[in-house]
Design an enzyme around this catalytic site. Sequence first.
Site, mmCIF file in Angstrom:
data_model
loop_
_atom_site.group_PDB
_atom_site.id
_atom_site.type_symbol
_atom_site.label_atom_id
_atom_site.label_comp_id
_atom_site.label_asym_id
_atom_site.label_seq_id
_atom_site.Cartn_x
_atom_site.Cartn_y
_atom_site.Cartn_z
ATOM 1 C CB ALA A 132 -0.919 -0.014 1.218
ATOM 2 N NE ARG A 139 -1.698 3.356 -12.704
ATOM 3 C CZ ARG A 139 -1.417 2.064 -12.747
ATOM 4 N NH1 ARG A 139 -1.730 1.352 -13.819
ATOM 5 N NH2 ARG A 139 -0.828 1.462 -11.728
ATOM 6 C CE LYS A 196 -25.651 19.011 19.836
ATOM 7 N NZ LYS A 196 -24.762 20.069 20.317
ATOM 8 C CG ASN A 216 -27.959 23.992 21.827
ATOM 9 O OD1 ASN A 216 -28.306 24.934 21.108
ATOM 10 N ND2 ASN A 216 -27.251 22.984 21.374
ATOM 11 C CE1 TYR A 217 -21.554 27.742 21.417
ATOM 12 C CE2 TYR A 217 -22.387 28.831 19.450
ATOM 13 C CZ TYR A 217 -21.322 28.446 20.256
ATOM 14 O OH TYR A 217 -20.041 28.760 19.888
ATOM 15 N NE ARG A 226 -49.324 33.352 25.850
ATOM 16 C CZ ARG A 226 -49.996 32.225 25.761
ATOM 17 N NH1 ARG A 226 -49.429 31.136 25.261
ATOM 18 N NH2 ARG A 226 -51.238 32.152 26.185
HETATM 19 C C1 UD1 Z 1 0.243 -5.150 -10.295
HETATM 20 C C2 UD1 Z 1 1.047 -6.333 -10.863
HETATM 21 C C3 UD1 Z 1 0.279 -6.927 -12.037
HETATM 22 C C4 UD1 Z 1 -1.108 -7.313 -11.616
HETATM 23 C C5 UD1 Z 1 -1.831 -6.147 -10.970
HETATM 24 C C6 UD1 Z 1 -3.141 -6.605 -10.341
HETATM 25 C C7 UD1 Z 1 3.383 -5.822 -10.483
HETATM 26 C C8 UD1 Z 1 4.663 -5.347 -11.087
HETATM 27 N N1 UD1 Z 1 2.337 -5.890 -11.280
HETATM 28 O O1 UD1 Z 1 0.189 -4.145 -11.317
HETATM 29 O O2 UD1 Z 1 0.979 -8.077 -12.520
HETATM 30 O O3 UD1 Z 1 -1.828 -7.792 -12.738
HETATM 31 O O4 UD1 Z 1 -1.056 -5.571 -9.904
HETATM 32 O O5 UD1 Z 1 -3.895 -5.540 -9.875
HETATM 33 O O6 UD1 Z 1 3.369 -6.151 -9.322
HETATM 34 N N2 UD1 Z 1 3.025 -0.643 -4.475
HETATM 35 C C9 UD1 Z 1 3.895 -0.400 -3.436
HETATM 36 N N3 UD1 Z 1 5.154 0.043 -3.721
HETATM 37 C C10 UD1 Z 1 5.591 0.218 -4.984
HETATM 38 C C11 UD1 Z 1 4.698 -0.042 -6.042
HETATM 39 C C12 UD1 Z 1 3.432 -0.481 -5.754
HETATM 40 O O7 UD1 Z 1 3.545 -0.555 -2.274
HETATM 41 O O8 UD1 Z 1 6.771 0.606 -5.145
HETATM 42 C C13 UD1 Z 1 1.666 -1.106 -4.152
HETATM 43 C C14 UD1 Z 1 0.589 -0.143 -4.628
HETATM 44 O O9 UD1 Z 1 0.225 0.753 -3.592
HETATM 45 C C15 UD1 Z 1 -0.556 -1.078 -4.981
HETATM 46 C C16 UD1 Z 1 0.130 -2.409 -5.287
HETATM 47 O O10 UD1 Z 1 1.450 -2.323 -4.799
HETATM 48 O O11 UD1 Z 1 -1.429 -1.281 -3.887
HETATM 49 C C17 UD1 Z 1 0.170 -2.686 -6.793
HETATM 50 O O12 UD1 Z 1 0.793 -1.604 -7.460
HETATM 51 P P1 UD1 Z 1 0.182 -1.005 -8.779
HETATM 52 O O13 UD1 Z 1 1.030 0.131 -9.197
HETATM 53 O O14 UD1 Z 1 -1.262 -0.794 -8.642
HETATM 54 O O15 UD1 Z 1 0.485 -2.238 -9.766
HETATM 55 P P2 UD1 Z 1 -0.320 -2.616 -11.070
HETATM 56 O O16 UD1 Z 1 0.194 -1.790 -12.193
HETATM 57 O O17 UD1 Z 1 -1.760 -2.589 -10.815
HETATM 58 MG MG MG Z 2 -2.948 -1.873 -9.264
#
Ligand code: UD1
Ligand code: MG
Length: 459
Positions: free
Chosen positions: A10, A16, A351, A386-387, A440
Site C-alpha cells: 500500500a 492514476r 442533536k 442550547n448555545y 409571553r
Molecule cells: C500489479 C502487478 C500486475 C497485476 C496487478 C493486479 C506488479 C509489477 N504488477 O500491477 O501483474 O496484474 O497488480 O492488480 O506487481 N506498491 C507499493 N510500492 C511500490 C509499487 C506499488 O507498495 O513501489 C503497491 C501499490 O500501492 C498497490 C500495489 O502495490 O497497492 C500494486 O501496485 P500497482 O502500481 O497498482 O500495480 P499494477 O500496475 O496494478
Molecule cells: Mg494496481
Amino acid sequence: MTNRYAVVLAAGQGTRMKSKLYKVLHPVCGKPMVQHVVDQLNTLNLQELITVVGFGAEKVQDQLGEDSHYVIQEEQLGTGHAVLQAEDILADKEGTTVVVCGDTPLLTGKTLQKLLDQHDEQKAKATILTAHAEDPSGYGRVIRGGNGQVERIVEQKDASEEEQAIQEINTGTYCFDNAALFEALKNVSNDNVQGEYYLPDVIEILKDQAEVISAYQTPDFSESLGVNDRVALSKAEKLMKQRINEQHMRSGVTIVDPEQTYIGPDVKIGQDVVIYPGCVIEGDTQISDDAVVGPHSTITDCHIGKETVVKQSVAANSRIGERVQIGPFAHIRPQSSLGDDVKVGNFVEVKKASFGDGSKASHLSYIGDAEVGSGVNIGCGTITVNYDGQNKHLTTIENDAFIGCNSNLIAPVTVGEGAYVAAGSTINEDVPAEALSIARSRQTNKEGYANKMKSIKKD
Ligand code: UD1
Ligand code: MG
C-alpha cells in the site's frame, strides 16, 4: 500447522487516481479499499500482518490502527522492492506468506483460503491467484509453458503483442514459502520498461530453480479487480454494492431497487426489513426486523429497533428504539438516543439528545443537548436554546411534560414532570413539576381599531 503471514502492498502513489486522497484510502461502499483487504485477510488465521506504507503513511496507519504492523517504503521502486521492506520482520520466519495489493477491494477471505489450501496441497513454493479477464489490459499476463505449468508473469508494458492477447491475468495476490520469497527477491532486477523491481519476477526465479509453482484461477473475475483509476473505482463500487445487496436479499431483506441502494459492508439488517430506493446505509449500522427505511435516507453508525420507520431522513451515530417514526425530513445527529414508540417528525433536528419511550416532537423543532423523559409532547416549533456563543447547555424535560408550540427553552433549564409550558413561551427559569408556565407578553385587544384606521385614511 504452518505459520501464516500477510503483506499488504500500500505504498504506491496511485498517480492514476489523480487525487489528493491516497489511493488505497479511497472508499468502496463507504470503506477504504485497504480496510476491505485487511478485513478479508483477518478471516485467515494469521500470525502477523504487515502493511507496506509510503505515500500518506500516517493516514493509512490511522485507518488500520492496530490491525497491522507497518513498514515504510521510502521510495516506490516497485512491488518487489515493497515486499522487501518487510524483510527485517519476516525473513527468518518459517511458513507461508500471502501478498496482497491494497487496491483489490473485492478479494474475499474465501478465495484466499482456497489459494492457501491449493498452495499447501501442491507443496508449492509460490501459488498465484489468477483470473480470466474479458479485457486483460493493464494487468500482468500469466505465461504458461507447453505442459500448462506457469513459467512467468509479464507486465502489460513489457508484453509482446502475442503475450498481450493472453486473457489469464495476475490478480496481484499470491502465497509464497516465506524463506523462498525473500531469497528470490534478492535476485529481482529492475531491468524492464518501467525500471521497477517487480514482485511477479519472483515466479520466474523460483521456476528456474525447479521449484513447484502453482496457480489457482478464481472463477469470479470481479474479485481480482485492481483499482488504479476512478473508472475502476466506480466498477468496484458497483460490483461490491451488488454483492452486498444480494447477500441481504438472500437473507430476507426486501431491497426495492438494488441499483439505487448503497449499503456498507459491515451493516447488519434483520428479516423482513424493507429498504426503499435512494438509501445510503453505512458504517456500524444495525437494523432490526420489520423496520422500513427510505426512500432517500442516509443512515450512518446507527442501531435501529424493530418496526421502526425512517422516511427521507438523515441519522448518524445514534440509537433508535422500536416502533419509532422518523421523518419525513428529520435529522438525527450524533449521540442521540430515542426510546421505543418515539416520533420525530417533519423538519425536526435532534442533536445529542435522548428521548424516553413514547415522546414526540412531530414538527419543526430543534432539540439539541437535551434529556427528554418519556411521554413528553414537544409542540411544533419548539427550540432548545442550547448555545450561548461559547458553551452548550443542557435542557431537561421530565416525564409527561407538555411543551406548547413555538416555545424557546433557554438552557440550562428543567421543565418538571407533568408540567405544561404555554405556547409561545420563552422559558429561562426551571418549571416546577405539574405547573403551568406562561412566559409571553399578555395579549391586548384594541376594540374598533379597523374603523379608526379607516377614518385616518379618509382625512
Ligand atoms: C500489479 C502487478 C500486475 C497485476 C496487478 C493486479 C506488479 C509489477 N504488477 O500491477 O501483474 O496484474 O497488480 O492488480 O506487481 N506498491 C507499493 N510500492 C511500490 C509499487 C506499488 O507498495 O513501489 C503497491 C501499490 O500501492 C498497490 C500495489 O502495490 O497497492 C500494486 O501496485 P500497482 O502500481 O497498482 O500495480 P499494477 O500496475 O496494478
Ligand atoms: Mg494496481
